[in-house]
Design a protein around this motif. Structure first.
Motif, PDB file in Angstrom:
ATOM      1  N   HIS A   1      30.425  17.694   6.655  1.00  0.00           N
ATOM      2  CA  HIS A   1      29.692  17.789   7.916  1.00  0.00           C
ATOM      3  C   HIS A   1      28.734  18.975   7.950  1.00  0.00           C
ATOM      4  O   HIS A   1      28.019  19.153   8.947  1.00  0.00           O
ATOM      5  CB  HIS A   1      30.681  17.884   9.080  1.00  0.00           C
ATOM      6  N   ALA A   2      28.703  19.755   6.899  1.00  0.00           N
ATOM      7  CA  ALA A   2      27.840  20.940   6.874  1.00  0.00           C
ATOM      8  C   ALA A   2      26.397  20.559   6.542  1.00  0.00           C
ATOM      9  O   ALA A   2      26.138  19.659   5.742  1.00  0.00           O
ATOM     10  CB  ALA A   2      28.352  21.946   5.853  1.00  0.00           C
ATOM     11  N   VAL A   3      25.472  21.283   7.147  1.00  0.00           N
ATOM     12  CA  VAL A   3      24.073  21.225   6.742  1.00  0.00           C
ATOM     13  C   VAL A   3      23.855  22.329   5.708  1.00  0.00           C
ATOM     14  O   VAL A   3      24.265  23.473   5.913  1.00  0.00           O
ATOM     15  CB  VAL A   3      23.136  21.431   7.940  1.00  0.00           C
ATOM     16  N   ILE A   4      23.237  21.980   4.594  1.00  0.00           N
ATOM     17  CA  ILE A   4      22.977  22.948   3.527  1.00  0.00           C
ATOM     18  C   ILE A   4      21.539  23.439   3.641  1.00  0.00           C
ATOM     19  O   ILE A   4      20.599  22.632   3.673  1.00  0.00           O
ATOM     20  CB  ILE A   4      23.224  22.315   2.147  1.00  0.00           C
ATOM     21  N   ILE A   5      21.379  24.755   3.721  1.00  0.00           N
ATOM     22  CA  ILE A   5      20.043  25.364   3.658  1.00  0.00           C
ATOM     23  C   ILE A   5      19.864  25.881   2.239  1.00  0.00           C
ATOM     24  O   ILE A   5      20.447  26.896   1.844  1.00  0.00           O
ATOM     25  CB  ILE A   5      19.888  26.501   4.684  1.00  0.00           C
TER      26      ILE A   5
ATOM     27  N   LEU B   1      18.964  28.535  11.758  1.00  0.00           N
ATOM     28  CA  LEU B   1      20.332  28.781  12.204  1.00  0.00           C
ATOM     29  C   LEU B   1      20.457  28.616  13.713  1.00  0.00           C
ATOM     30  O   LEU B   1      21.470  28.102  14.213  1.00  0.00           O
ATOM     31  CB  LEU B   1      20.782  30.172  11.773  1.00  0.00           C
ATOM     32  N   THR B   2      19.440  29.028  14.445  1.00  0.00           N
ATOM     33  CA  THR B   2      19.472  28.842  15.900  1.00  0.00           C
ATOM     34  C   THR B   2      19.460  27.363  16.250  1.00  0.00           C
ATOM     35  O   THR B   2      20.184  26.919  17.155  1.00  0.00           O
ATOM     36  CB  THR B   2      18.282  29.564  16.549  1.00  0.00           C
ATOM     37  N   GLU B   3      18.671  26.585  15.517  1.00  0.00           N
ATOM     38  CA  GLU B   3      18.649  25.136  15.728  1.00  0.00           C
ATOM     39  C   GLU B   3      20.007  24.506  15.434  1.00  0.00           C
ATOM     40  O   GLU B   3      20.495  23.651  16.196  1.00  0.00           O
ATOM     41  CB  GLU B   3      17.589  24.507  14.826  1.00  0.00           C
ATOM     42  N   LEU B   4      20.634  24.933  14.349  1.00  0.00           N
ATOM     43  CA  LEU B   4      21.855  24.272  13.882  1.00  0.00           C
ATOM     44  C   LEU B   4      23.119  24.813  14.533  1.00  0.00           C
ATOM     45  O   LEU B   4      24.110  24.079  14.685  1.00  0.00           O
ATOM     46  CB  LEU B   4      21.957  24.416  12.355  1.00  0.00           C
ATOM     47  N   LEU B   5      23.121  26.093  14.897  1.00  0.00           N
ATOM     48  CA  LEU B   5      24.322  26.734  15.421  1.00  0.00           C
ATOM     49  C   LEU B   5      24.208  27.160  16.871  1.00  0.00           C
ATOM     50  O   LEU B   5      25.209  27.535  17.485  1.00  0.00           O
ATOM     51  CB  LEU B   5      24.672  27.973  14.576  1.00  0.00           C
TER      52      LEU B   5
END
Length: 274
Positions: free
Chosen positions: A161-165, A241-245
């Motif tokens: 479920h993680a998004v990888i940057i 990170l603000t978008e994702l977290l």
């Protein structure tokens, strides 16, 4: 002790002085996309330390890589740790970088438990410069992306479920041959991104000029970033990170930061820095 894999299709001889550990290292004769531990007590101790860290708190933001990643959040680099905390406190960030690792070593660490049961929401990955050294071996331009793709695949399997940057390999000032390889590799890494589960971040135009020479003040030793260099990376990460977290919280539940294990001249553990 782990069993080292046999020699395979890539054999690199000689000493590579440009590794992100900052010390001479005998290059491993292991394919970049096959998991392999590094010899020595320090690697074993570091792995044990990171296994413990993985379950010592809540980790929503998981950083994975070599010493460029490690130094940002390590107790033995206090100025960089302060910058890390100023940027990531409230996002429950854990640092799982280890100095000197090539892609095959990072792959081994993740395959051997450092991501098991962590379930981060975001994984930030930067890897590959140690596979190059000062004189990239033949085939590195194709092999390094294979190694990074193998790391992505195991991260997707263990943290589905993680998004990888995926971060573009940073330029370096100690080898034009390495920079030429980096310029050829990064577009291959960009092709792994799908805009959803894998994002590609390239901040190199803010770190270096068009020839790949790092701007003054960006590096402390021709390779590793200064706080100023890390700020460039942080600025690139911040909107993603603000978008994702979401915005950073006031409280942080991440594990305490760790440092480098200390061993004596015979390779025996002396202590584990906090």
């Amino acid at each position: 002790m782990p069993i080292f894999p046999p020699l395979a299709r890539r054999v690199r001889f000689g000493i590579l002085f440009g590794c992100a550990l900052g010390l001479p290292l005998l290059a491993a004769a292991v394919p970049a996309d096959q998991p392999a531990p590094r010899p020595g007590e320090k690697f074993r101790l570091a792995h044990e330390q990171l296994l413990a860290k993985a379950h010592a708190g809540r980790i929503d933001l998981y950083f994975l890589g070599d010493s460029i990643t490690r130094r940002w959040g390590a107790t033995d680099y206090p100025a960089m740790l302060a910058h890390w905390q100023a940027n990531f406190h409230g996002w429950n960030a854990g640092n799982f970088g280890w100095g000197g690792d090539s892609t095959e070593n990072i792959l081994w660490r993740v395959e051997h438990g450092e991501l098991d049961g962590v379930n981060p929401r975001v994984i930030v990955l930067l890897a590959g410069t140690n596979n190059l050294g000062l004189h990239p071996p033949p085939g590195a331009v194709d092999e390094v992306p294979r190694g990074i793709k193998a790391i992505i695949d195991v991260c997707r399997r263990k943290a589905p479920h993680a998004v990888i940057i995926l971060t573009a390999i940073f330029p370096r000032n100690d080898s034009e041959a390495a920079n030429a390889a980096i310029r050829a590799i990064n577009p291959k890494l960009a092709a792994f991104a799908d805009g959803r589960t894998i994002r590609f971040l390239n901040v190199n135009d803010r770190l270096a000029d068009e020839q790949g020479r790092l701007f003054p003040g960006m590096t402390m030793d021709q390779l590793h970033p200064t706080v100023k260099g890390y700020e460039v990376w942080a600025e690139g990460l911040r909107p993603l990170l603000t978008e994702l977290l979401g915005p950073r919280g006031k409280e942080d539940c991440a594990p305490p930061p760790t440092g480098e294990p200390i061993v004596d001249a015979n390779g025996r553990a002396v202590s584990m820095t906090p």
